[in-house]
Design a protein around this motif. Structure first.
Motif, PDB file in Angstrom:
ATOM      1  N   GLU A 376       0.836  -1.209   0.000  1.00 52.85           N
ATOM      2  CA  GLU A 376       0.000   0.000   0.000  1.00 52.85           C
ATOM      3  C   GLU A 376       0.869   1.257   0.000  1.00 52.85           C
ATOM      4  O   GLU A 376       0.545   2.248  -0.665  1.00 52.85           O
ATOM      5  CB  GLU A 376      -0.935  -0.006   1.202  1.00 52.85           C
ATOM      6  CG  GLU A 376      -2.133  -0.927   1.064  1.00 52.85           C
ATOM      7  CD  GLU A 376      -3.121  -0.446  -0.001  1.00 52.85           C
ATOM      8  OE1 GLU A 376      -2.952   0.668  -0.544  1.00 52.85           O
ATOM      9  OE2 GLU A 376      -4.053  -1.198  -0.301  1.00 52.85           O
ATOM     10  N   ARG A 377       1.975   1.210   0.747  1.00 55.43           N
ATOM     11  CA  ARG A 377       2.867   2.373   0.760  1.00 55.43           C
ATOM     12  C   ARG A 377       3.480   2.594  -0.621  1.00 55.43           C
ATOM     13  O   ARG A 377       3.682   3.738  -1.043  1.00 55.43           O
ATOM     14  CB  ARG A 377       3.964   2.197   1.810  1.00 55.43           C
ATOM     15  CG  ARG A 377       3.474   2.332   3.245  1.00 55.43           C
ATOM     16  CD  ARG A 377       4.612   2.658   4.192  1.00 55.43           C
ATOM     17  NE  ARG A 377       5.577   1.594   4.298  1.00 55.43           N
ATOM     18  CZ  ARG A 377       5.492   0.573   5.141  1.00 55.43           C
ATOM     19  NH1 ARG A 377       4.439   0.476   5.952  1.00 55.43           N
ATOM     20  NH2 ARG A 377       6.427  -0.350   5.190  1.00 55.43           N
ATOM     21  N   VAL A 378       3.784   1.509  -1.315  1.00 52.77           N
ATOM     22  CA  VAL A 378       4.319   1.636  -2.667  1.00 52.77           C
ATOM     23  C   VAL A 378       3.278   2.268  -3.578  1.00 52.77           C
ATOM     24  O   VAL A 378       3.573   3.200  -4.346  1.00 52.77           O
ATOM     25  CB  VAL A 378       4.748   0.257  -3.221  1.00 52.77           C
ATOM     26  CG1 VAL A 378       5.094   0.368  -4.705  1.00 52.77           C
ATOM     27  CG2 VAL A 378       5.941  -0.279  -2.440  1.00 52.77           C
ATOM     28  N   ARG A 379       2.037   1.782  -3.503  1.00 54.31           N
ATOM     29  CA  ARG A 379       0.973   2.360  -4.332  1.00 54.31           C
ATOM     30  C   ARG A 379       0.770   3.843  -3.997  1.00 54.31           C
ATOM     31  O   ARG A 379       0.574   4.667  -4.900  1.00 54.31           O
ATOM     32  CB  ARG A 379      -0.330   1.593  -4.114  1.00 54.31           C
ATOM     33  CG  ARG A 379      -0.290   0.140  -4.562  1.00 54.31           C
ATOM     34  CD  ARG A 379      -1.649  -0.509  -4.410  1.00 54.31           C
ATOM     35  NE  ARG A 379      -2.619   0.082  -5.326  1.00 54.31           N
ATOM     36  CZ  ARG A 379      -3.937   0.000  -5.138  1.00 54.31           C
ATOM     37  NH1 ARG A 379      -4.422  -0.597  -4.049  1.00 54.31           N
ATOM     38  NH2 ARG A 379      -4.761   0.546  -6.013  1.00 54.31           N
ATOM     39  N   GLU A 380       0.844   4.162  -2.718  1.00 54.60           N
ATOM     40  CA  GLU A 380       0.686   5.561  -2.310  1.00 54.60           C
ATOM     41  C   GLU A 380       1.828   6.408  -2.856  1.00 54.60           C
ATOM     42  O   GLU A 380       1.620   7.542  -3.315  1.00 54.60           O
ATOM     43  CB  GLU A 380       0.653   5.646  -0.784  1.00 54.60           C
ATOM     44  CG  GLU A 380       0.335   7.030  -0.239  1.00 54.60           C
ATOM     45  CD  GLU A 380      -1.084   7.472  -0.536  1.00 54.60           C
ATOM     46  OE1 GLU A 380      -1.298   8.694  -0.657  1.00 54.60           O
ATOM     47  OE2 GLU A 380      -1.968   6.601  -0.659  1.00 54.60           O
ATOM     48  N   ALA A 381       3.035   5.852  -2.840  1.00 53.43           N
ATOM     49  CA  ALA A 381       4.200   6.600  -3.345  1.00 53.43           C
ATOM     50  C   ALA A 381       4.077   6.870  -4.832  1.00 53.43           C
ATOM     51  O   ALA A 381       4.597   7.872  -5.336  1.00 53.43           O
ATOM     52  CB  ALA A 381       5.483   5.820  -3.055  1.00 53.43           C
ATOM     53  N   LEU A 382       3.393   5.978  -5.544  1.00 54.05           N
ATOM     54  CA  LEU A 382       3.256   6.140  -6.992  1.00 54.05           C
ATOM     55  C   LEU A 382       2.131   7.099  -7.372  1.00 54.05           C
ATOM     56  O   LEU A 382       1.972   7.418  -8.558  1.00 54.05           O
ATOM     57  CB  LEU A 382       3.018   4.777  -7.649  1.00 54.05           C
ATOM     58  CG  LEU A 382       4.189   3.789  -7.569  1.00 54.05           C
ATOM     59  CD1 LEU A 382       3.842   2.482  -8.263  1.00 54.05           C
ATOM     60  CD2 LEU A 382       5.442   4.383  -8.177  1.00 54.05           C
ATOM     61  N   ARG A 383       1.375   7.535  -6.414  1.00 56.37           N
ATOM     62  CA  ARG A 383       0.300   8.479  -6.742  1.00 56.37           C
ATOM     63  C   ARG A 383       0.841   9.865  -7.060  1.00 56.37           C
ATOM     64  O   ARG A 383       0.187  10.644  -7.757  1.00 56.37           O
ATOM     65  CB  ARG A 383      -0.695   8.555  -5.567  1.00 56.37           C
ATOM     66  CG  ARG A 383      -1.532   7.292  -5.432  1.00 56.37           C
ATOM     67  CD  ARG A 383      -2.484   7.353  -4.262  1.00 56.37           C
ATOM     68  NE  ARG A 383      -3.206   6.077  -4.137  1.00 56.37           N
ATOM     69  CZ  ARG A 383      -4.010   5.778  -3.136  1.00 56.37           C
ATOM     70  NH1 ARG A 383      -4.208   6.650  -2.151  1.00 56.37           N
ATOM     71  NH2 ARG A 383      -4.635   4.609  -3.108  1.00 56.37           N
ATOM     72  N   GLU A 384       2.022  10.160  -6.571  1.00 55.24           N
ATOM     73  CA  GLU A 384       2.649  11.432  -6.911  1.00 55.24           C
ATOM     74  C   GLU A 384       3.309  11.316  -8.283  1.00 55.24           C
ATOM     75  O   GLU A 384       3.933  10.303  -8.590  1.00 55.24           O
ATOM     76  CB  GLU A 384       3.699  11.811  -5.861  1.00 55.24           C
ATOM     77  CG  GLU A 384       3.114  12.161  -4.507  1.00 55.24           C
ATOM     78  CD  GLU A 384       2.247  13.407  -4.568  1.00 55.24           C
ATOM     79  OE1 GLU A 384       2.620  14.358  -5.291  1.00 55.24           O
ATOM     80  OE2 GLU A 384       1.184  13.409  -3.921  1.00 55.24           O
TER      81      GLU A 384
END
Length: 709
Positions: A376-384
């Motif tokens: 989830e943190r990886v997916r969140e990081a890719l939102r930027e």
């Protein structure tokens, strides 16, 4: 018999008779003897002196001693006891180097000079040879890029010799080295001195040659690597006497070796560990987990549509994306975790020492929760967005998760399972993550699947089904969306969600999209012959959207078929549009300028910037089904959908709801101003021959909906 008187004249005979008896002693002496009066006239020479000059004694009598011997200080001016360097002038003009010893003796006629000449030709030749040898040695030593030294065998004595290179390599003078017995030791790196000193002393003690590598510290503080080679020189008794050695600077070689070693375990582009190091660290983590009853997680990450970035923007831009992604991945893990690059656009994450047991949520294991949290943190990081050459670019990644001991007992199986889960995520919902479950798609099955897909592309084993898009004002069919199906030889139909993500990864999507566009145009013409004008929606993949001359190619095909640009509506997903917003805006602007309608599909699932969306030349905003389902019963969803409808209207777009399945959802959408909708409530996707009946149905689809309501 020749006498002294015959050789030197009466005066000489008298002198000799007075000074020495017998006179034969002067002839027997090994020295070259010359006796001269105070004014320098030669009064006597012995046979050796005459032979050295290649004259007879008589020929030299009464000549000046200066004619025979040339010295810096005239012999007549020298003091008794002086030793002068000079030359003896021979008859043939050759000058023989001699050492001149000057003495004096008093005689009846006054003071006489006694001059002894010693031929030093051999000495001079020896000195010249030694000088030449020393010059050659110095030239050789000074030409070697190394410190050359000679040490006494006693380690507490100063060096006997050191070459000039000591200044270049260590920043100290020859004098400093030679005057300080401990100079070398003070410049050896503190971490190496004990080992190196012990090895040096062992060589001195045993007489064996020395060869080792270590670090030294330059006067300015920087560290260099050196290789020292030395041999022990023995004296005439066979005892160790001197240490003769060379010290080479091998810093560059060491750096190269370190670089080679580094690259053997690291990715050159991103600096991350590579697959080899990941596997080694995975084995260590598994061993530790077995000892302590812990868990280990492996995350297999693959960028979605990365090949498209390389093909459309260039490999150098793709490399920038990978480097920036690597930095973000590091920020998503703990210090004890490992992020590695598998190769291409694939990355691996190793989560070690995971706690096992129940997690914070009921029914979820702690290790699964921890791995899912990282995903989830990886997916969140890719939102930027990523900034690539001044352009914002959005990227997503599909992630597969496998856990020890839950899924596998060894590293190879863990990696294979994580890879399988990643492909499952890419197949079902790109940009998501999947935890491996036994019974999922086997890697061999995946290989078989991709092979069959390639054959399908070659043989065009496709069929289009069409789903009606309904005008909510009267229930009439406004348009249809073309949905591809893969028709396998056994007669089964494979839905697009099963094969489109794989086709995109394999670079097959353009061929499939080209077939869909051609078939949609053909079908539009077929319906026209039946008196029906039905716009068709065609989904563009990211790769198609960024292909060169897109607008030109589509318009050319429409013109060839005699169709206007409004016959086909091009649909792109929100995530595709936002991947590279500036480029998307340019491409859509060109399409829209030619009159081709544009629709944004799956709105709400991406990360659209309203500022970006405002400038997108879009005609239809399709609200994703995840917001539509139960919208009439979920207050939060209702608020979001109302906002989306109002947003579309304020931007001059037509709102279209996807996935409408219940009368309640229909009523909500119609009453809140949504213009169009599609979903099972109106009709499932059907073959082309089923569409005319739906279009011609009296009253459209409204009667069925009215009855349902």
């Amino acid at each position: 018999m020749t006498t002294n008187a015959d050789r030197s004249g009466p005066e000489g005979a008298r002198v000799l008779d007075m000074l020495l008896e017998p006179a034969s002693l002067l002839e027997a002496t090994p020295e070259c003897l010359v006796v001269a009066a105070a004014d320098g006239r030669i009064v006597y020479v012995n046979g050796r002196a005459a032979a050295l000059a290649a004259y007879t004694p008589d020929e030299l009598h009464d000549r000046s001693v200066g004619e025979l011997v040339a010295t810096e200080v005239p012999v007549t001016e020298a003091a008794p006891g002086d030793v002068l360097a000079g030359t003896c002038r021979r008859r043939d003009g050759e000058e023989v180097p001699v050492e001149v010893h000057v003495g004096a003796v008093d005689g009846p006629a006054g003071r006489y000079l006694v001059v002894t000449l010693r031929d030093v030709s051999e000495v001079r030749r020896g000195e010249a040879a030694r000088f030449e040898a020393e010059a050659k040695y110095a030239a050789l030593v000074e030409g070697i890029p190394a410190i050359t030294y000679i040490d006494p065998i006693d380690p507490d004595q100063a060096s006997i010799y050191v070459s000039l290179q000591v200044t270049e390599l260590l920043g100290i003078s020859q004098r400093e080295w030679l005057e300080d017995p401990y100079c070398w030791r003070r410049h050896v790196h503190p971490d190496d001195i004990d080992r190196v000193w012990d090895e040096y002393l062992e060589a001195c003690r045993t007489g064996r040659s020395l060869s080792h590598e270590y670090r030294m510290v330059h006067e300015d503080g920087h560290v260099i690597w050196v290789s020292e080679q030395a041999m022990i020189v023995r004296n005439e008794r066979g005892e160790p006497w001197l240490v003769q050695g060379v010290i080479f600077d091998i810093t560059e070689r060491k750096r190269a070796e370190e670089q080679v070693a580094y690259l053997a375990y690291h990715d050159k582009l991103t600096g991350l560990p590579n697959r080899a190091l990941f596997e080694e660290m995975l084995e260590l983590a598994l061993a530790r987990a077995r000892r302590h009853g812990l868990g280990v997680g492996v995350l297999y990450l693959d960028l979605d549509n990365f090949k498209l970035v390389n093909d459309s923007m260039g490999h150098h831009v793709g490399d920038q994306l990978l480097v920036q992604l690597a930095e973000r991945l590091r920020g998503c893990t703990r210090e004890t975790d490992l992020v590695a690059r598998q190769g291409g656009d694939e990355f691996l994450l190793l989560l070690a020492d995971l706690e096992r047991g129940m997690g914070p949520d009921p029914g979820e294991d702690a290790d699964v929760a921890a791995a899912s949290s990282v995903a989830e943190r990886v997916r969140e990081a890719l939102r930027e967005p990523f900034t690539l050459e001044g352009t914002e670019f959005y990227a997503s990644a599909s992630i597969g998760i496998s856990l020890f001991p839950r899924d596998a007992q060894d590293g190879e199986t863990l990696l294979r399972n994580a890879d399988t889960a990643m492909y499952e995520a890419k197949r079902t919902h790109p940009g998501s993550y999947v935890v491996f479950a036994h019974g999922g798609r086997d890697p061999k099955e995946h290989l078989s699947f991709t092979t069959r897909l390639r054959h399908a592309v070659e043989q065009r084993h496709w069929v289009l089904h069409y789903q009606p898009i309904v005008d909510l004002a009267d229930g009439s069919v406004h348009a249809v969306e073309a949905l591809i199906r893969w028709q396998e030889p056994n007669g089964g139909l494979v839905p697009p969600g099963e094969f489109i993500p794989v086709a995109e990864e394999l670079g097959l999507i353009e061929a499939i999209g080209d077939w869909v566009l051609g078939e949609a145009i053909r079908q539009h013409l077929a319906w026209r012959e039946q008196g029906l004008e039905i716009p068709i929606g065609h989904n563009l993949s990211p790769r198609e959207l960024w292909s060169p001359r897109l607008a030109e190619r589509i318009l050319e095909r429409l013109r060839e078929a005699g169709l206007g640009p409004g016959a086909i509506t091009l649909e792109i997903t929100e995530s595709t549009a936002m991947t590279d917003p500036e480029r998307t805006q340019r491409v859509l602007g060109e399409l829209h300028a030619w009159g081709i309608p544009i629709a944004i599909d799956d709105f709400g699932t991406g990360y659209s910037s309203l500022a970006r969306l405002k400038h997108m030349p879009v005609d239809v905003l399709k609200i994703d089904r995840m917001f539509v389902r139960d919208v009439d019963r979920d207050r939060d969803l209702a608020g979001m959908v109302r906002a989306m409808i109002q947003l579309a209207q304020s931007l001059g777009m037509l709102p279209l709801a996807e996935g409408v399945e219940t009368p309640g959802e229909y009523v909500f959408l119609r009453s809140n101003g949504c213009r169009y909708a599609q979903g099972f409530l109106f009709g499932r996707p059907v073959p082309a021959e089923g569409i005319p009946e739906l279009v011609r149905r009296e009253g459209g689809l409204a009667p069925r909906l009215a009855a349902a309501r």
